[in-house]
Design a protein around this motif. Structure first.
Motif, PDB file in Angstrom:
ATOM      1  N   ASP A  61       0.855  -1.191   0.000  1.00  0.00           N
ATOM      2  CA  ASP A  61       0.000   0.000   0.000  1.00  0.00           C
ATOM      3  C   ASP A  61       0.891   1.241   0.000  1.00  0.00           C
ATOM      4  O   ASP A  61       1.411   1.648   1.037  1.00  0.00           O
ATOM      5  N   ASP A  62       1.071   1.832  -1.176  1.00  0.00           N
ATOM      6  CA  ASP A  62       1.973   2.973  -1.314  1.00  0.00           C
ATOM      7  C   ASP A  62       1.500   4.178  -0.509  1.00  0.00           C
ATOM      8  O   ASP A  62       2.309   4.868   0.099  1.00  0.00           O
ATOM      9  N   ASN A  63       0.190   4.424  -0.475  1.00  0.00           N
ATOM     10  CA  ASN A  63      -0.330   5.580   0.274  1.00  0.00           C
ATOM     11  C   ASN A  63      -0.074   5.436   1.770  1.00  0.00           C
ATOM     12  O   ASN A  63       0.343   6.384   2.430  1.00  0.00           O
ATOM     13  N   GLN A  64      -0.306   4.244   2.299  1.00  0.00           N
ATOM     14  CA  GLN A  64      -0.075   4.009   3.724  1.00  0.00           C
ATOM     15  C   GLN A  64       1.420   4.103   4.050  1.00  0.00           C
ATOM     16  O   GLN A  64       1.803   4.673   5.066  1.00  0.00           O
ATOM     17  N   THR A  65       2.252   3.568   3.171  1.00  0.00           N
ATOM     18  CA  THR A  65       3.699   3.627   3.373  1.00  0.00           C
ATOM     19  C   THR A  65       4.173   5.076   3.363  1.00  0.00           C
ATOM     20  O   THR A  65       4.954   5.492   4.219  1.00  0.00           O
ATOM     21  N   ARG A  66       3.694   5.856   2.397  1.00  0.00           N
ATOM     22  CA  ARG A  66       4.075   7.265   2.289  1.00  0.00           C
ATOM     23  C   ARG A  66       3.626   8.046   3.530  1.00  0.00           C
ATOM     24  O   ARG A  66       4.366   8.852   4.080  1.00  0.00           O
ATOM     25  N   GLU A  67       2.416   7.773   3.993  1.00  0.00           N
ATOM     26  CA  GLU A  67       1.887   8.471   5.171  1.00  0.00           C
ATOM     27  C   GLU A  67       2.711   8.146   6.417  1.00  0.00           C
ATOM     28  O   GLU A  67       3.050   9.027   7.196  1.00  0.00           O
ATOM     29  N   TRP A  68       3.046   6.857   6.609  1.00  0.00           N
ATOM     30  CA  TRP A  68       3.842   6.451   7.763  1.00  0.00           C
ATOM     31  C   TRP A  68       5.223   7.092   7.707  1.00  0.00           C
ATOM     32  O   TRP A  68       5.717   7.625   8.696  1.00  0.00           O
ATOM     33  N   ALA A  69       5.844   7.067   6.538  1.00  0.00           N
ATOM     34  CA  ALA A  69       7.186   7.650   6.390  1.00  0.00           C
ATOM     35  C   ALA A  69       7.157   9.153   6.659  1.00  0.00           C
ATOM     36  O   ALA A  69       8.014   9.682   7.365  1.00  0.00           O
ATOM     37  N   ALA A  70       6.168   9.835   6.106  1.00  0.00           N
ATOM     38  CA  ALA A  70       6.091  11.290   6.232  1.00  0.00           C
ATOM     39  C   ALA A  70       5.736  11.739   7.649  1.00  0.00           C
ATOM     40  O   ALA A  70       6.184  12.802   8.091  1.00  0.00           O
ATOM     41  N   ASN A  71       4.946  10.954   8.353  1.00  0.00           N
ATOM     42  CA  ASN A  71       4.497  11.344   9.688  1.00  0.00           C
ATOM     43  C   ASN A  71       5.403  10.843  10.805  1.00  0.00           C
ATOM     44  O   ASN A  71       5.070  10.965  11.977  1.00  0.00           O
ATOM     45  N   SER A  72       6.535  10.271  10.437  1.00  0.00           N
ATOM     46  CA  SER A  72       7.483   9.762  11.423  1.00  0.00           C
ATOM     47  C   SER A  72       8.776  10.569  11.365  1.00  0.00           C
ATOM     48  O   SER A  72       9.163  11.047  10.306  1.00  0.00           O
ATOM     49  N   THR A  73       9.403  10.708  12.502  1.00  0.00           N
ATOM     50  CA  THR A  73      10.735  11.290  12.574  1.00  0.00           C
ATOM     51  C   THR A  73      11.690  10.120  12.742  1.00  0.00           C
ATOM     52  O   THR A  73      11.644   9.415  13.760  1.00  0.00           O
ATOM     53  N   TRP A  74      12.528   9.903  11.736  1.00  0.00           N
ATOM     54  CA  TRP A  74      13.425   8.744  11.720  1.00  0.00           C
ATOM     55  C   TRP A  74      14.708   9.110  12.439  1.00  0.00           C
ATOM     56  O   TRP A  74      15.416  10.026  12.040  1.00  0.00           O
ATOM     57  N   GLU A  75      15.001   8.380  13.530  1.00  0.00           N
ATOM     58  CA  GLU A  75      16.073   8.780  14.439  1.00  0.00           C
ATOM     59  C   GLU A  75      17.322   7.919  14.385  1.00  0.00           C
ATOM     60  O   GLU A  75      18.330   8.295  14.962  1.00  0.00           O
ATOM     61  N   GLY A  76      17.267   6.783  13.729  1.00  0.00           N
ATOM     62  CA  GLY A  76      18.474   5.974  13.639  1.00  0.00           C
ATOM     63  C   GLY A  76      18.211   4.550  13.226  1.00  0.00           C
ATOM     64  O   GLY A  76      17.104   4.032  13.369  1.00  0.00           O
ATOM     65  N   LEU A  77      19.252   3.942  12.705  1.00  0.00           N
ATOM     66  CA  LEU A  77      19.203   2.554  12.271  1.00  0.00           C
ATOM     67  C   LEU A  77      20.345   1.806  12.939  1.00  0.00           C
ATOM     68  O   LEU A  77      21.485   2.270  12.929  1.00  0.00           O
ATOM     69  N   GLU A  78      20.021   0.670  13.526  1.00  0.00           N
ATOM     70  CA  GLU A  78      21.036  -0.195  14.125  1.00  0.00           C
ATOM     71  C   GLU A  78      21.002  -1.533  13.400  1.00  0.00           C
ATOM     72  O   GLU A  78      19.961  -2.200  13.380  1.00  0.00           O
ATOM     73  N   ILE A  79      22.110  -1.890  12.773  1.00  0.00           N
ATOM     74  CA  ILE A  79      22.222  -3.201  12.151  1.00  0.00           C
ATOM     75  C   ILE A  79      22.696  -4.159  13.240  1.00  0.00           C
ATOM     76  O   ILE A  79      23.797  -4.009  13.770  1.00  0.00           O
ATOM     77  N   VAL A  80      21.860  -5.119  13.608  1.00  0.00           N
ATOM     78  CA  VAL A  80      22.167  -6.054  14.680  1.00  0.00           C
ATOM     79  C   VAL A  80      23.042  -7.181  14.154  1.00  0.00           C
ATOM     80  O   VAL A  80      24.057  -7.532  14.756  1.00  0.00           O
ATOM     81  N   LYS A  81      22.640  -7.749  13.009  1.00  0.00           N
ATOM     82  CA  LYS A  81      23.370  -8.900  12.477  1.00  0.00           C
ATOM     83  C   LYS A  81      23.036  -9.061  10.998  1.00  0.00           C
ATOM     84  O   LYS A  81      21.906  -8.846  10.587  1.00  0.00           O
ATOM     85  N   THR A  82      24.041  -9.448  10.236  1.00  0.00           N
ATOM     86  CA  THR A  82      23.858  -9.746   8.813  1.00  0.00           C
ATOM     87  C   THR A  82      24.355 -11.161   8.562  1.00  0.00           C
ATOM     88  O   THR A  82      25.445 -11.518   9.003  1.00  0.00           O
ATOM     89  N   GLU A  83      23.532 -11.952   7.887  1.00  0.00           N
ATOM     90  CA  GLU A  83      23.935 -13.300   7.496  1.00  0.00           C
ATOM     91  C   GLU A  83      23.853 -13.414   5.987  1.00  0.00           C
ATOM     92  O   GLU A  83      22.794 -13.141   5.402  1.00  0.00           O
ATOM     93  N   ASN A  84      24.960 -13.814   5.379  1.00  0.00           N
ATOM     94  CA  ASN A  84      25.074 -13.881   3.925  1.00  0.00           C
ATOM     95  C   ASN A  84      24.735 -12.503   3.341  1.00  0.00           C
ATOM     96  O   ASN A  84      24.970 -11.506   3.997  1.00  0.00           O
ATOM     97  N   GLY A  85      24.238 -12.461   2.127  1.00  0.00           N
ATOM     98  CA  GLY A  85      23.884 -11.176   1.535  1.00  0.00           C
ATOM     99  C   GLY A  85      25.064 -10.395   1.000  1.00  0.00           C
ATOM    100  O   GLY A  85      24.951  -9.199   0.756  1.00  0.00           O
ATOM    101  N   GLY A  86      26.214 -11.060   0.814  1.00  0.00           N
ATOM    102  CA  GLY A  86      27.397 -10.391   0.278  1.00  0.00           C
ATOM    103  C   GLY A  86      27.352 -10.285  -1.236  1.00  0.00           C
ATOM    104  O   GLY A  86      26.395 -10.725  -1.887  1.00  0.00           O
ATOM    105  N   LYS A  87      28.390  -9.732  -1.799  1.00  0.00           N
ATOM    106  CA  LYS A  87      28.463  -9.519  -3.248  1.00  0.00           C
ATOM    107  C   LYS A  87      28.308 -10.810  -4.043  1.00  0.00           C
ATOM    108  O   LYS A  87      27.741 -10.805  -5.129  1.00  0.00           O
ATOM    109  N   ASP A  88      28.816 -11.916  -3.510  1.00  0.00           N
ATOM    110  CA  ASP A  88      28.773 -13.187  -4.235  1.00  0.00           C
ATOM    111  C   ASP A  88      27.629 -14.094  -3.799  1.00  0.00           C
ATOM    112  O   ASP A  88      27.515 -15.222  -4.284  1.00  0.00           O
ATOM    113  N   ASP A  89      26.777 -13.641  -2.898  1.00  0.00           N
ATOM    114  CA  ASP A  89      25.652 -14.445  -2.410  1.00  0.00           C
ATOM    115  C   ASP A  89      24.401 -14.193  -3.250  1.00  0.00           C
ATOM    116  O   ASP A  89      24.288 -13.178  -3.944  1.00  0.00           O
ATOM    117  N   SER A  90      23.445 -15.113  -3.143  1.00  0.00           N
ATOM    118  CA  SER A  90      22.175 -14.939  -3.852  1.00  0.00           C
ATOM    119  C   SER A  90      21.021 -14.649  -2.889  1.00  0.00           C
ATOM    120  O   SER A  90      19.920 -14.334  -3.317  1.00  0.00           O
TER     121      SER A  90
END
Length: 162
Positions: A61-90
């Protein structure tokens, strides 16, 4: 310097903006995750749909996503853990916590996001909420009327429990 909202410490114009604008493709699942977070912070919701795997776009739902993004103050992102997902992974997963405020209420979104690479392009496929870890007490709980563990001879509530 206009620092990137993803928390990389790099300027936005050199970090996530080229991915969001389609000038370059994300090289890793984590890079796509960071760009998706920035897309929420910058209300670039077209990128959120574009970076969602075509087989998983049903129900977006693009409208709901846009509304949530616009009405929120984004304060930070914490990457806890990454598994695979590298340049050579699928495929790969990225566990993250996104911190944001809506109507003066602080929130956090803790998710395990799944990504796949199709034709050398990373896509977000799905995410699952990460439940809070259960607290396990190392020692027995002391009740208010139990003897104080400091061996004073007093009840806990009259001694260390004050």
């Amino acid at each position: 310097m206009n620092s990137c909202p993803c928390g990389s410490g790099i300027a936005y114009a050199e970090c996530c903006e080229p991915v969001i604008k389609g000038e370059i493709s994300a090289e890793t699942a984590e890079q796509l995750m960071r760009a998706r977070y920035c897309a929420y912070a910058k209300v670039e919701t077209d990128f959120l749909l574009k970076s969602l795997h075509p087989d998983h776009r049903n129900g977006h739902d693009d409208n709901q996503t846009r509304e949530w993004a616009a009405n929120s103050t984004w304060e930070g992102l914490e990457i806890v853990k990454t598994e695979n997902g590298g340049k050579d992974d699928s495929s790969g997963t990225v566990e993250f916590i996104a911190y944001y405020t809506v109507k003066e209420e602080k929130n956090k979104h803790h998710e395990l996001a799944s990504f796949i690479k199709h034709d050398d392009v990373w896509y977000f496929t799905d995410g699952a909420a990460v439940p809070p870890k259960q607290f396990v007490r190392a020692s027995p709980k002391v009740g208010r009327n139990d003897p104080c563990p400091c061996n004073s001879g007093k009840k806990y509530k009259k001694c260390c429990g004050r």
